[in-house]
Write a protein that holds these residues in place. Structure first.
Motif, PDB file in Angstrom:
ATOM      1  N   THR A   1       0.833  -1.203   0.000  1.00 25.17           N
ATOM      2  CA  THR A   1       0.000   0.000   0.000  1.00 25.17           C
ATOM      3  C   THR A   1       0.866   1.251   0.000  1.00 25.17           C
ATOM      4  OG1 THR A   1      -0.090   0.092   2.420  1.00 25.17           O
ATOM      5  CG2 THR A   1      -1.830  -1.150   1.306  1.00 25.17           C
ATOM      6  N   THR A   2       0.254   2.332  -0.402  1.00 26.35           N
ATOM      7  CA  THR A   2       0.886   3.639  -0.285  1.00 26.35           C
ATOM      8  C   THR A   2      -0.213   4.670  -0.091  1.00 26.35           C
ATOM      9  OG1 THR A   2       2.461   5.183  -1.300  1.00 26.35           O
ATOM     10  CG2 THR A   2       0.831   4.209  -2.753  1.00 26.35           C
ATOM     11  N   VAL A   3       0.146   5.789   0.495  1.00 27.66           N
ATOM     12  CA  VAL A   3      -0.762   6.930   0.599  1.00 27.66           C
ATOM     13  C   VAL A   3      -0.035   8.138   0.022  1.00 27.66           C
ATOM     14  CG1 VAL A   3      -2.111   8.438   2.099  1.00 27.66           C
ATOM     15  CG2 VAL A   3      -1.876   6.011   2.672  1.00 27.66           C
ATOM     16  N   GLU A   4      -0.633   8.735  -0.996  1.00 30.13           N
ATOM     17  CA  GLU A   4      -0.047   9.904  -1.650  1.00 30.13           C
ATOM     18  C   GLU A   4      -0.828  11.153  -1.250  1.00 30.13           C
ATOM     19  OE1 GLU A   4       2.732   9.778  -3.855  1.00 30.13           O
ATOM     20  OE2 GLU A   4       2.839   7.768  -2.963  1.00 30.13           O
ATOM     21  N   GLU A   5      -0.110  12.254  -1.092  1.00 29.44           N
ATOM     22  CA  GLU A   5      -0.714  13.514  -0.651  1.00 29.44           C
ATOM     23  C   GLU A   5      -0.500  14.610  -1.690  1.00 29.44           C
ATOM     24  OE1 GLU A   5       0.227  16.994   2.663  1.00 29.44           O
ATOM     25  OE2 GLU A   5       0.760  14.916   3.118  1.00 29.44           O
ATOM     26  N   THR A   6      -1.547  15.372  -1.956  1.00 35.18           N
ATOM     27  CA  THR A   6      -1.455  16.542  -2.824  1.00 35.18           C
ATOM     28  C   THR A   6      -2.131  17.718  -2.129  1.00 35.18           C
ATOM     29  OG1 THR A   6      -1.523  15.180  -4.831  1.00 35.18           O
ATOM     30  CG2 THR A   6      -2.024  17.519  -5.092  1.00 35.18           C
ATOM     31  N   LYS A   7      -1.453  18.837  -2.104  1.00 36.89           N
ATOM     32  CA  LYS A   7      -2.047  20.054  -1.551  1.00 36.89           C
ATOM     33  C   LYS A   7      -2.819  20.769  -2.655  1.00 36.89           C
ATOM     34  CE  LYS A   7      -0.877  24.505   0.601  1.00 36.89           C
ATOM     35  NZ  LYS A   7       0.228  25.394   1.058  1.00 36.89           N
ATOM     36  N   VAL A   8      -4.055  21.125  -2.365  1.00 35.87           N
ATOM     37  CA  VAL A   8      -4.908  21.817  -3.333  1.00 35.87           C
ATOM     38  C   VAL A   8      -5.244  23.198  -2.780  1.00 35.87           C
ATOM     39  CG1 VAL A   8      -7.061  21.755  -4.652  1.00 35.87           C
ATOM     40  CG2 VAL A   8      -5.889  19.613  -4.065  1.00 35.87           C
ATOM     41  N   VAL A   9      -5.065  24.203  -3.616  1.00 41.49           N
ATOM     42  CA  VAL A   9      -5.376  25.585  -3.230  1.00 41.49           C
ATOM     43  C   VAL A   9      -6.551  26.059  -4.070  1.00 41.49           C
ATOM     44  CG1 VAL A   9      -4.506  27.937  -3.015  1.00 41.49           C
ATOM     45  CG2 VAL A   9      -2.951  25.995  -2.661  1.00 41.49           C
ATOM     46  N   PHE A  10      -7.661  26.332  -3.413  1.00 44.64           N
ATOM     47  CA  PHE A  10      -8.823  26.887  -4.107  1.00 44.64           C
ATOM     48  C   PHE A  10      -8.619  28.386  -4.330  1.00 44.64           C
ATOM     49  CE2 PHE A  10     -13.073  24.460  -4.096  1.00 44.64           C
ATOM     50  CZ  PHE A  10     -12.458  23.302  -4.522  1.00 44.64           C
ATOM     51  N   ASP A  11      -9.246  28.890  -5.371  1.00 42.94           N
ATOM     52  CA  ASP A  11      -9.234  30.328  -5.642  1.00 42.94           C
ATOM     53  C   ASP A  11     -10.215  30.996  -4.682  1.00 42.94           C
ATOM     54  OD1 ASP A  11      -9.394  32.896  -6.588  1.00 42.94           O
ATOM     55  OD2 ASP A  11      -9.831  32.349  -8.660  1.00 42.94           O
TER      56      ASP A  11
ATOM     57  N   SER B   1       0.895  15.526  -7.188  1.00 42.22           N
ATOM     58  CA  SER B   1       0.388  14.809  -8.351  1.00 42.22           C
ATOM     59  C   SER B   1      -1.063  15.169  -8.661  1.00 42.22           C
ATOM     60  CB  SER B   1       0.498  13.298  -8.104  1.00 42.22           C
ATOM     61  OG  SER B   1      -0.272  12.570  -9.031  1.00 42.22           O
ATOM     62  N   ALA B   2      -1.320  15.543  -9.915  1.00 43.19           N
ATOM     63  CA  ALA B   2      -2.704  15.776 -10.343  1.00 43.19           C
ATOM     64  C   ALA B   2      -3.473  14.462 -10.396  1.00 43.19           C
ATOM     65  CB  ALA B   2      -2.719  16.456 -11.707  1.00 43.19           C
ATOM     66  N   ASP B   3      -2.808  13.374 -10.831  1.00 38.09           N
ATOM     67  CA  ASP B   3      -3.458  12.056 -10.856  1.00 38.09           C
ATOM     68  C   ASP B   3      -3.992  11.676  -9.482  1.00 38.09           C
ATOM     69  OD1 ASP B   3      -2.923  11.722 -13.505  1.00 38.09           O
ATOM     70  OD2 ASP B   3      -1.279  10.302 -13.248  1.00 38.09           O
ATOM     71  N   ASN B   4      -3.266  12.083  -8.455  1.00 35.17           N
ATOM     72  CA  ASN B   4      -3.668  11.757  -7.094  1.00 35.17           C
ATOM     73  C   ASN B   4      -5.012  12.393  -6.750  1.00 35.17           C
ATOM     74  OD1 ASN B   4      -2.914  10.505  -4.541  1.00 35.17           O
ATOM     75  ND2 ASN B   4      -2.763  12.580  -3.743  1.00 35.17           N
ATOM     76  N   VAL B   5      -5.215  13.637  -7.183  1.00 32.41           N
ATOM     77  CA  VAL B   5      -6.476  14.332  -6.926  1.00 32.41           C
ATOM     78  C   VAL B   5      -7.595  13.725  -7.766  1.00 32.41           C
ATOM     79  CG1 VAL B   5      -7.629  16.582  -6.874  1.00 32.41           C
ATOM     80  CG2 VAL B   5      -5.167  16.439  -6.447  1.00 32.41           C
ATOM     81  N   ILE B   6      -7.267  13.336  -8.986  1.00 28.34           N
ATOM     82  CA  ILE B   6      -8.269  12.746  -9.877  1.00 28.34           C
ATOM     83  C   ILE B   6      -8.693  11.365  -9.385  1.00 28.34           C
ATOM     84  CG2 ILE B   6      -8.674  11.950 -12.246  1.00 28.34           C
ATOM     85  CD1 ILE B   6      -6.720  14.183 -13.141  1.00 28.34           C
ATOM     86  N   GLY B   7      -7.799  10.675  -8.668  1.00 29.70           N
ATOM     87  CA  GLY B   7      -8.234   9.414  -8.075  1.00 29.70           C
ATOM     88  C   GLY B   7      -7.236   8.285  -8.034  1.00 29.70           C
ATOM     89  N   LEU B   8      -6.064   8.432  -8.711  1.00 33.14           N
ATOM     90  CA  LEU B   8      -5.094   7.337  -8.688  1.00 33.14           C
ATOM     91  C   LEU B   8      -3.720   7.853  -9.112  1.00 33.14           C
ATOM     92  CD1 LEU B   8      -5.235   4.150  -8.221  1.00 33.14           C
ATOM     93  CD2 LEU B   8      -4.914   4.012 -10.681  1.00 33.14           C
TER      94      LEU B   8
END
Length: 272
Positions: free
Chosen positions: A188-198, A238-245
């Motif tokens: 297993t792995t857990v990936e993290e992405t920081k998202v900044v809303f406008d 990673s953008a893929d991480n936010v999209i789901g994988l």
């Protein structure tokens, strides 16, 4: 040593021919014939992927986005989502919550596949599962919106807080070729992405986005790959991480669980 199946991949076309197929160069012999299929890149020639091609690979998710992200690997993907409820306590640490949910999905689908196996259908060679959550800057775990009102409140909160984290956990399972307990390798792995809303996104835009229903099946209620990108100022990771994988991390897990037996055999031979 066990004998491994592999497939020989053909040589790729020349760069000029490939560029012409893509449309970057004019075709040497005039335009392509009408109705010609668009250019498709050759499959990745990696030992682990060659070993899996033609075998039963299960994606334990109904998400079309995850299937699309995995498509470049060139595997014959069978879609079998888990039917187990996602009922872990939200009081868990977010990393533990998302990882345990992904593991639960993976083991459930693998067990069901074994129970339903028949002589004409081989056992799966690989099972991939994933779970994605959004975590606010106050530590609240967000999954999919439950209603339009919930959806509106969720997106307005993410805008007002400006920053949040997206966590995707991936679990990959492959059966072992020996009888060593528990009969499979799982990583297993857990990936993290920081998202900044406008922070300047208007209520009007949020309301219009919610009415598109694009985000109803997505953690946090928005799709980065679609109209939801209008809400996002930037991401870190990673953008893929936010999209789901996260594809790169998933491929690394596949290599680890599939090739793990080979590495153990090599280590055992070195000790002999």
């Amino acid at each position: 040593m066990t004998e491994k199946n592999s497939q020989t991949t053909p040589d790729p076309p020349s760069y000029d021919a490939a560029a012409a197929e893509h449309g970057a160069l004019p075709a040497r012999n005039g335009p392509p014939p009408a109705g010609k299929a668009p250019f498709r890149p050759f499959l990745l020639d990696l030992p682990v992927l060659n070993q899996l091609r033609g075998k039963r690979v299960i994606l334990a998710s109904a998400s079309p986005r995850r299937k699309q992200i995995l498509a470049p690997l060139g595997l014959n993907m069978e879609i079998t989502p888990s039917t187990k409820p996602e009922d872990l306590s939200k009081d868990l640490d977010p990393l533990e919550y998302v990882m345990q949910t992904a593991i639960k999905k993976c083991l459930d689908v693998y067990q069901v596949a074994l129970e339903n196996s028949m002589k004409s259908i081989p056992d799966p060679a690989l099972v991939i599962s994933a779970d994605t959550i959004i975590v606010t800057n106050t530590g609240r775990i967000l999954e999919k919106p439950r209603s339009e009102a919930d959806h509106l409140a969720m997106l307005k909160m993410l805008r007002d807080q400006k920053n949040h984290r997206c966590y995707t956990s991936v679990a990959v399972l492959a059966p072992r070729e020996d009888a060593r307990h528990p009969g499979y390798n799982i990583e297993t792995t857990v990936e993290e992405t920081k998202v900044v809303f406008d922070e300047n996104v208007s209520d009007e835009l949020i309301e219009a986005y919610v009415k598109t229903r694009e985000g109803v099946d997505k953690a946090g209620g928005y799709g980065l790959q679609g109209m939801g990108s209008l809400l996002v100022e930037k991401i870190e990771g990673s953008a893929d991480n936010v999209i789901g994988l996260p594809l790169r991390a998933t491929l690394a897990l596949i290599e680890k669980v599939v090739m793990g037996d080979d590495e153990e055999e090599d280590e055992e031979e070195d000790l002999m």
